[in-house]
Write a protein that holds these residues in place. Structure first.
Motif, PDB file in Angstrom:
ATOM      1  N   THR A   1     -19.504   5.342 -62.250  1.00 17.01           N
ATOM      2  CA  THR A   1     -18.828   5.183 -60.954  1.00 17.01           C
ATOM      3  C   THR A   1     -19.629   4.277 -60.020  1.00 17.01           C
ATOM      4  N   TYR A   2     -20.384   3.392 -60.599  1.00 20.49           N
ATOM      5  CA  TYR A   2     -21.144   2.404 -59.837  1.00 20.49           C
ATOM      6  C   TYR A   2     -20.554   1.016 -60.071  1.00 20.49           C
ATOM      7  N   ALA A   3     -20.407   0.244 -59.016  1.00 20.22           N
ATOM      8  CA  ALA A   3     -20.138  -1.177 -59.213  1.00 20.22           C
ATOM      9  C   ALA A   3     -21.399  -1.795 -59.803  1.00 20.22           C
ATOM     10  N   LYS A   4     -21.206  -2.753 -60.703  1.00 20.28           N
ATOM     11  CA  LYS A   4     -22.354  -3.349 -61.383  1.00 20.28           C
ATOM     12  C   LYS A   4     -22.262  -4.863 -61.354  1.00 20.28           C
TER      13      LYS A   4
ATOM     14  N   GLU B   1     -32.781 -19.431 -54.073  1.00 22.45           N
ATOM     15  CA  GLU B   1     -32.400 -18.087 -53.676  1.00 22.45           C
ATOM     16  C   GLU B   1     -31.670 -17.385 -54.821  1.00 22.45           C
ATOM     17  N   ARG B   2     -31.682 -16.062 -54.750  1.00 19.42           N
ATOM     18  CA  ARG B   2     -30.954 -15.287 -55.744  1.00 19.42           C
ATOM     19  C   ARG B   2     -29.466 -15.575 -55.605  1.00 19.42           C
ATOM     20  N   GLU B   3     -28.795 -15.792 -56.734  1.00 17.44           N
ATOM     21  CA  GLU B   3     -27.380 -16.123 -56.685  1.00 17.44           C
ATOM     22  C   GLU B   3     -26.571 -15.197 -57.595  1.00 17.44           C
ATOM     23  N   PHE B   4     -25.332 -15.038 -57.221  1.00 13.98           N
ATOM     24  CA  PHE B   4     -24.398 -14.191 -57.962  1.00 13.98           C
ATOM     25  C   PHE B   4     -24.030 -14.842 -59.287  1.00 13.98           C
ATOM     26  N   VAL B   5     -23.909 -14.009 -60.320  1.00 10.93           N
ATOM     27  CA  VAL B   5     -23.468 -14.479 -61.626  1.00 10.93           C
ATOM     28  C   VAL B   5     -22.147 -13.818 -62.016  1.00 10.93           C
ATOM     29  N   ALA B   6     -22.137 -12.486 -62.041  1.00 15.21           N
ATOM     30  CA  ALA B   6     -20.936 -11.767 -62.478  1.00 15.21           C
ATOM     31  C   ALA B   6     -20.999 -10.335 -61.963  1.00 15.21           C
ATOM     32  N   ALA B   7     -19.845  -9.718 -61.831  1.00 14.70           N
ATOM     33  CA  ALA B   7     -19.787  -8.322 -61.397  1.00 14.70           C
ATOM     34  C   ALA B   7     -18.553  -7.668 -61.985  1.00 14.70           C
ATOM     35  N   ILE B   8     -18.608  -6.328 -62.056  1.00 13.05           N
ATOM     36  CA  ILE B   8     -17.487  -5.579 -62.590  1.00 13.05           C
ATOM     37  C   ILE B   8     -17.253  -4.345 -61.733  1.00 13.05           C
ATOM     38  N   SER B   9     -16.010  -4.094 -61.427  1.00 14.77           N
ATOM     39  CA  SER B   9     -15.630  -2.924 -60.655  1.00 14.77           C
ATOM     40  C   SER B   9     -15.648  -1.692 -61.548  1.00 14.77           C
ATOM     41  N   TRP B  10     -16.143  -0.568 -61.005  1.00 13.99           N
ATOM     42  CA  TRP B  10     -16.169   0.633 -61.843  1.00 13.99           C
ATOM     43  C   TRP B  10     -14.790   1.257 -61.956  1.00 13.99           C
ATOM     44  N   SER B  11     -13.936   1.041 -60.942  1.00  7.80           N
ATOM     45  CA  SER B  11     -12.648   1.734 -60.920  1.00  7.80           C
ATOM     46  C   SER B  11     -11.558   0.973 -61.674  1.00  7.80           C
ATOM     47  N   SER B  12     -11.454  -0.313 -61.399  1.00 10.47           N
ATOM     48  CA  SER B  12     -10.370  -1.086 -61.999  1.00 10.47           C
ATOM     49  C   SER B  12     -10.813  -1.855 -63.240  1.00 10.47           C
TER      50      SER B  12
ATOM     51  N   ALA C   1     -27.750  -5.191 -61.132  1.00  8.57           N
ATOM     52  CA  ALA C   1     -27.703  -4.408 -59.912  1.00  8.57           C
ATOM     53  C   ALA C   1     -26.554  -3.420 -60.002  1.00  8.57           C
ATOM     54  N   ALA C   2     -26.693  -2.325 -59.269  1.00  8.64           N
ATOM     55  CA  ALA C   2     -25.644  -1.298 -59.284  1.00  8.64           C
ATOM     56  C   ALA C   2     -25.616  -0.579 -57.948  1.00  8.64           C
ATOM     57  N   ASP C   3     -24.443  -0.077 -57.598  1.00 12.32           N
ATOM     58  CA  ASP C   3     -24.314   0.665 -56.350  1.00 12.32           C
ATOM     59  C   ASP C   3     -23.120   1.604 -56.424  1.00 12.32           C
ATOM     60  N   PRO C   4     -23.299   2.868 -55.982  1.00 12.60           N
ATOM     61  CA  PRO C   4     -22.196   3.832 -56.054  1.00 12.60           C
ATOM     62  C   PRO C   4     -21.252   3.760 -54.864  1.00 12.60           C
ATOM     63  N   ARG C   5     -21.615   2.993 -53.850  1.00 10.17           N
ATOM     64  CA  ARG C   5     -20.841   2.996 -52.614  1.00 10.17           C
ATOM     65  C   ARG C   5     -19.687   2.011 -52.630  1.00 10.17           C
ATOM     66  N   ILE C   6     -19.686   1.111 -53.566  1.00  6.73           N
ATOM     67  CA  ILE C   6     -18.637   0.103 -53.635  1.00  6.73           C
ATOM     68  C   ILE C   6     -17.927   0.216 -54.965  1.00  6.73           C
ATOM     69  N   SER C   7     -16.645  -0.037 -54.959  1.00  5.77           N
ATOM     70  CA  SER C   7     -15.878  -0.007 -56.197  1.00  5.77           C
ATOM     71  C   SER C   7     -15.521  -1.409 -56.660  1.00  5.77           C
ATOM     72  N   ALA C   8     -15.526  -2.357 -55.730  1.00 11.96           N
ATOM     73  CA  ALA C   8     -15.122  -3.717 -56.075  1.00 11.96           C
ATOM     74  C   ALA C   8     -16.237  -4.462 -56.798  1.00 11.96           C
ATOM     75  N   ALA C   9     -15.866  -5.551 -57.443  1.00 10.39           N
ATOM     76  CA  ALA C   9     -16.825  -6.425 -58.132  1.00 10.39           C
ATOM     77  C   ALA C   9     -17.415  -7.365 -57.089  1.00 10.39           C
TER      78      ALA C   9
ATOM     79  N   ASP D   1     -19.808  -9.890 -54.994  1.00  8.66           N
ATOM     80  CA  ASP D   1     -20.713 -11.014 -55.254  1.00  8.66           C
ATOM     81  C   ASP D   1     -21.820 -11.083 -54.200  1.00  8.66           C
ATOM     82  N   ASP D   2     -21.900 -10.080 -53.348  1.00  5.10           N
ATOM     83  CA  ASP D   2     -22.882 -10.053 -52.267  1.00  5.10           C
ATOM     84  C   ASP D   2     -24.068  -9.204 -52.695  1.00  5.10           C
ATOM     85  N   PRO D   3     -25.241  -9.811 -52.855  1.00  5.04           N
ATOM     86  CA  PRO D   3     -26.398  -9.026 -53.316  1.00  5.04           C
ATOM     87  C   PRO D   3     -26.783  -7.903 -52.360  1.00  5.04           C
ATOM     88  N   THR D   4     -26.463  -8.049 -51.079  1.00  3.32           N
ATOM     89  CA  THR D   4     -26.817  -6.994 -50.120  1.00  3.32           C
ATOM     90  C   THR D   4     -25.939  -5.752 -50.303  1.00  3.32           C
ATOM     91  N   SER D   5     -24.898  -5.863 -51.130  1.00  3.95           N
ATOM     92  CA  SER D   5     -24.033  -4.710 -51.399  1.00  3.95           C
ATOM     93  C   SER D   5     -24.661  -3.719 -52.363  1.00  3.95           C
TER      94      SER D   5
END
Length: 125
Positions: A31-34, A44-55, A97-105, A107-111
Motif C-alpha cells: 500500500t505504498y506508492a513506489k 540533481e536527482r531526477e524522476f525515472v518511473a513510479a507506480i501507484s499502489w492502488s491502480s 523510494a516509497a511512501d504510504p501517504r500517496i497512492s498516485a505514481a 514524480d515528485d521526490p519530496t512526496s
C-alpha cells in the motif's frame, strides 16, 4: 520503520539491459506508492518511473519511456526497474523510494519518505 535496499546495478555497454531490484523490509510495501529516481554526478536527482499502489498506474520520465519498465511483486515486497536499450546518459546512481501517504505514481521526490541507499549504473559507449 521501512528499509529499502537496491541491487542489480553494474557496468554495461550501450544497448545492454539491466534489472534493478528494490527489496523492502519492516513493513509491507503493497500500500505504498513506489518510485525510481536517479542522480548523475553534478546533477540533481531526477524522476525515472513510479507506480501507484492502488491502480497500478505507471508513470515514466520522457527520457526513459519505451525503454524502462517499473513493476512490483507484492508477495516479495519488491519493486523492479527493467532497463533496456541503455544509453551512456543513463549513467547515474539509481534510488528507489516509497511512501504510504500517496497512492498516485508521483514524480515528485519530496512526496516520498523512504529511500534506499542507491545502486550505481554505468553505461559505456
Amino acid at each position: 520503520q521501512v528499509q529499502l535496499v537496491e541491487s542489480g546495478g553494474g557496468l554495461v555497454q550501450a544497448g545492454d539491459s539491466l534489472r534493478l531490484s528494490c527489496a523492502g523490509s519492516g513493513r509491507t510495501l503493497s500500500t505504498y506508492a513506489k518510485g525510481w529516481f536517479r542522480q548523475a554526478p553534478g546533477k540533481e536527482r531526477e524522476f525515472v518511473a513510479a507506480i501507484s499502489w492502488s491502480s497500478g498506474r505507471r508513470s515514466y520520465a520522457d527520457s526513459v519511456k519505451g525503454r524502462f519498465t517499473i513493476s512490483r511483486d507484492n508477495a516479495k515486497n519488491t519493486v523492479y526497474l527493467q532497463m533496456n536499450s541503455l544509453k551512456p546518459e543513463d549513467t547515474a546512481v539509481y534510488y528507489c523510494a516509497a511512501d504510504p501517504r500517496i497512492s498516485a505514481a508521483s514524480d515528485d521526490p519530496t512526496s516520498y519518505e523512504y529511500w534506499g541507499q542507491g545502486t550505481q549504473v554505468t553505461v559505456s559507449s
